[in-house]
Design an enzyme around this catalytic site. Structure first.
Site, PDB file in Angstrom:
ATOM      1  CE  LYS A  84       6.712 -11.415   0.468  1.00 26.61           C
ATOM      2  NZ  LYS A  84       6.017 -11.370   2.668  1.00 26.61           N
ATOM      3  N   GLY A  85       5.136  -7.862  -4.740  1.00 31.89           N
ATOM      4  CA  GLY A  85       3.594  -6.678  -5.148  1.00 31.89           C
ATOM      5  C   GLY A  85       3.711  -6.895  -6.763  1.00 31.89           C
TER       6      GLY A  85
ATOM      7  CD  GLU B  90       8.027  -1.352  -7.351  1.00 33.94           C
ATOM      8  OE1 GLU B  90       7.094  -2.986  -7.285  1.00 33.94           O
ATOM      9  OE2 GLU B  90       8.661  -1.542  -6.262  1.00 33.94           O
ATOM     10  CG  ASP B  91       3.693  -2.827  -5.662  1.00 30.48           C
ATOM     11  OD1 ASP B  91       4.567  -2.118  -6.473  1.00 30.48           O
ATOM     12  OD2 ASP B  91       3.072  -3.707  -5.157  1.00 30.48           O
TER      13      ASP B  91
ATOM     14  CG  ASP C 189       3.301   5.956  -2.766  1.00 27.86           C
ATOM     15  OD1 ASP C 189       2.411   7.040  -2.451  1.00 27.86           O
ATOM     16  OD2 ASP C 189       3.867   4.832  -1.161  1.00 27.86           O
TER      17      ASP C 189
ATOM     18  CE  LYS D  24      -1.095   5.099  -3.624  1.00 28.34           C
ATOM     19  NZ  LYS D  24      -0.863   4.651  -1.981  1.00 28.34           N
TER      20      LYS D  24
ATOM     21  CG  PHE E 271      -3.229   1.753   1.119  1.00 24.54           C
ATOM     22  CD1 PHE E 271      -2.261   1.419   1.501  1.00 24.54           C
ATOM     23  CD2 PHE E 271      -3.947   0.919   1.365  1.00 24.54           C
ATOM     24  CE1 PHE E 271      -0.965   0.797   0.996  1.00 24.54           C
ATOM     25  CE2 PHE E 271      -2.798  -0.423   1.616  1.00 24.54           C
ATOM     26  CZ  PHE E 271      -1.847  -0.815   1.580  1.00 24.54           C
ATOM     27  CB  VAL E 272      -4.839   0.142  -4.757  1.00 26.46           C
ATOM     28  CG1 VAL E 272      -5.632   1.791  -5.297  1.00 26.46           C
ATOM     29  CG2 VAL E 272      -3.401   0.937  -4.912  1.00 26.46           C
TER      30      VAL E 272
ATOM     31  CG  ASP F 113       0.821  -6.165   0.610  1.00 26.85           C
ATOM     32  OD1 ASP F 113       1.421  -5.229  -0.006  1.00 26.85           O
ATOM     33  OD2 ASP F 113       1.366  -6.603   2.464  1.00 26.85           O
TER      34      ASP F 113
ATOM     35  NE  ARG G  87       2.257  -9.929  -0.837  1.00 24.79           N
ATOM     36  CZ  ARG G  87       2.548  -8.448  -1.042  1.00 24.79           C
ATOM     37  NH1 ARG G  87       2.472  -7.851  -1.761  1.00 24.79           N
ATOM     38  NH2 ARG G  87       3.132  -8.131   0.299  1.00 24.79           N
TER      39      ARG G  87
HETATM   40  P1  IMP Z   1       7.390   4.121  -2.924  1.00 28.98           P
HETATM   41  O1  IMP Z   1       8.841   3.626  -2.344  1.00 28.98           O
HETATM   42  O2  IMP Z   1       6.988   5.012  -1.782  1.00 28.98           O
HETATM   43  O3  IMP Z   1       7.125   4.506  -4.618  1.00 28.98           O
HETATM   44  O4  IMP Z   1       6.587   2.793  -2.494  1.00 28.98           O
HETATM   45  C1  IMP Z   1       6.809   1.486  -3.496  1.00 28.98           C
HETATM   46  C2  IMP Z   1       5.771   0.778  -2.755  1.00 28.98           C
HETATM   47  O5  IMP Z   1       4.786   0.755  -1.590  1.00 28.98           O
HETATM   48  C3  IMP Z   1       5.206  -0.496  -3.384  1.00 28.98           C
HETATM   49  O6  IMP Z   1       5.846  -1.553  -4.215  1.00 28.98           O
HETATM   50  C4  IMP Z   1       4.194  -1.671  -2.358  1.00 28.98           C
HETATM   51  O7  IMP Z   1       4.344  -1.931  -2.492  1.00 28.98           O
HETATM   52  C5  IMP Z   1       3.667  -0.167  -1.666  1.00 28.98           C
HETATM   53  N1  IMP Z   1       2.984   0.937  -1.593  1.00 28.98           N
HETATM   54  C6  IMP Z   1       2.497   2.190  -2.312  1.00 28.98           C
HETATM   55  N2  IMP Z   1       1.432   2.479  -2.647  1.00 28.98           N
HETATM   56  C7  IMP Z   1       0.479   1.504  -2.360  1.00 28.98           C
HETATM   57  C8  IMP Z   1      -0.882   1.310  -2.183  1.00 28.98           C
HETATM   58  O8  IMP Z   1      -1.343   1.809  -2.321  1.00 28.98           O
HETATM   59  N3  IMP Z   1      -0.996  -0.600  -2.019  1.00 28.98           N
HETATM   60  C9  IMP Z   1      -0.067  -1.288  -1.504  1.00 28.98           C
HETATM   61  N4  IMP Z   1       0.915  -1.138  -1.630  1.00 28.98           N
HETATM   62  C10 IMP Z   1       1.336  -0.597  -1.407  1.00 28.98           C
HETATM   63 MG    MG Z   2       6.168  -3.154  -3.665  1.00 29.14          MG
END
Ligand code: IMP
Ligand code: MG
Length: 177
Positions: A44-45, A100-101, A104, A133, A154-155, A161, A167
């Site tokens: 949803k992000g 993507e949002d 991470d 990030k 954490f944002v 969210d 959101r």
């Molecule tokens: P990854 O798979 O660890 O790269 O994470 C990706 C997903 O984790 C993103 O699409 C977000 O939904 C969530 N996410 C990662 N960091 C944050 C944050 O700081 N705030 C909110 N959601 C996050």
């Molecule tokens: Mg996401």
């Protein structure tokens, strides 16, 4: 971790976000040169980012939506990516732009990149994330386009969210302290 509206500090303001999105779109308009693009929004992000970004694109755009999840209600990644809903049309020969949002750990991005390449022979593939990030990266992925860097915070806001909330903020914020 508890987040209250009162504790939130603005990291990237509405104006900063909108200015940067226009810059990103300008780069994309230059790259695609009027060719059709399939914009795949990761729910949803990325929904707010995607809706602002596509409005700045000047080529024919089709929008698709997929849903993945890696976070529960905590602020640390579960380390597993769940393809909650990843139904897509035939993307063979298409210009595919994933929106993507945040990247991470990179696990979600890696999953999506592999998924598209395993299933389709696309014409071009680009991965765009509003936020990057880099410090928490676990797998080696880099977005082709990204809006802003985030350090180990954490944002929330503008699609991102905490436990489903925040959101709807027009800006990106973090909890102070
Ligand atoms: P990854 O798979 O660890 O790269 O994470 C990706 C997903 O984790 C993103 O699409 C977000 O939904 C969530 N996410 C990662 N960091 C944050 C944050 O700081 N705030 C909110 N959601 C996050
Ligand atoms: Mg996401």
């Amino acid at each position: 971790m508890e987040i209250n509206f009162e504790d939130l500090k603005v990291l990237y303001s509405e104006e900063q976000l909108q200015t940067r999105i226009k810059e990103l779109a300008k780069e994309m308009n230059g790259f695609y040169k009027g060719e059709e693009v399939i914009a795949v929004c990761a729910l949803k992000g990325a929904v707010l980012f995607a809706s602002d970004l596509v409005r700045e694109l000047d080529m024919p755009v089709k929008m698709e939506f997929i849903r993945l999840s890696s976070y529960g209600s905590s602020t640390t990644t579960s380390g597993k990516v769940n393809a909650v809903d990843i139904k897509l049309p035939d993307l063979n020969g298409k210009n595919v732009l994933i929106i993507e949002d945040i990247v991470d750990t990179g696990l979600t991005a890696k999953f999506l990149i592999d998924f598209i390449h395993m299933n389709f022979h696309v014409k071009t593939f680009k991965f765009c994330s509003l936020l990057d990030k880099k410090i928490t990266r676990k797998v080696d992925v880099k977005p082709d386009y990204y809006g802003f860097d985030v350090d180990d915070k954490f944002v929330v806001g503008y699609g991102l969210d905490y436990d489903g909330y925040y959101r709807n903020l027009k800006y990106i914020a973090y909890k102070e302290g």
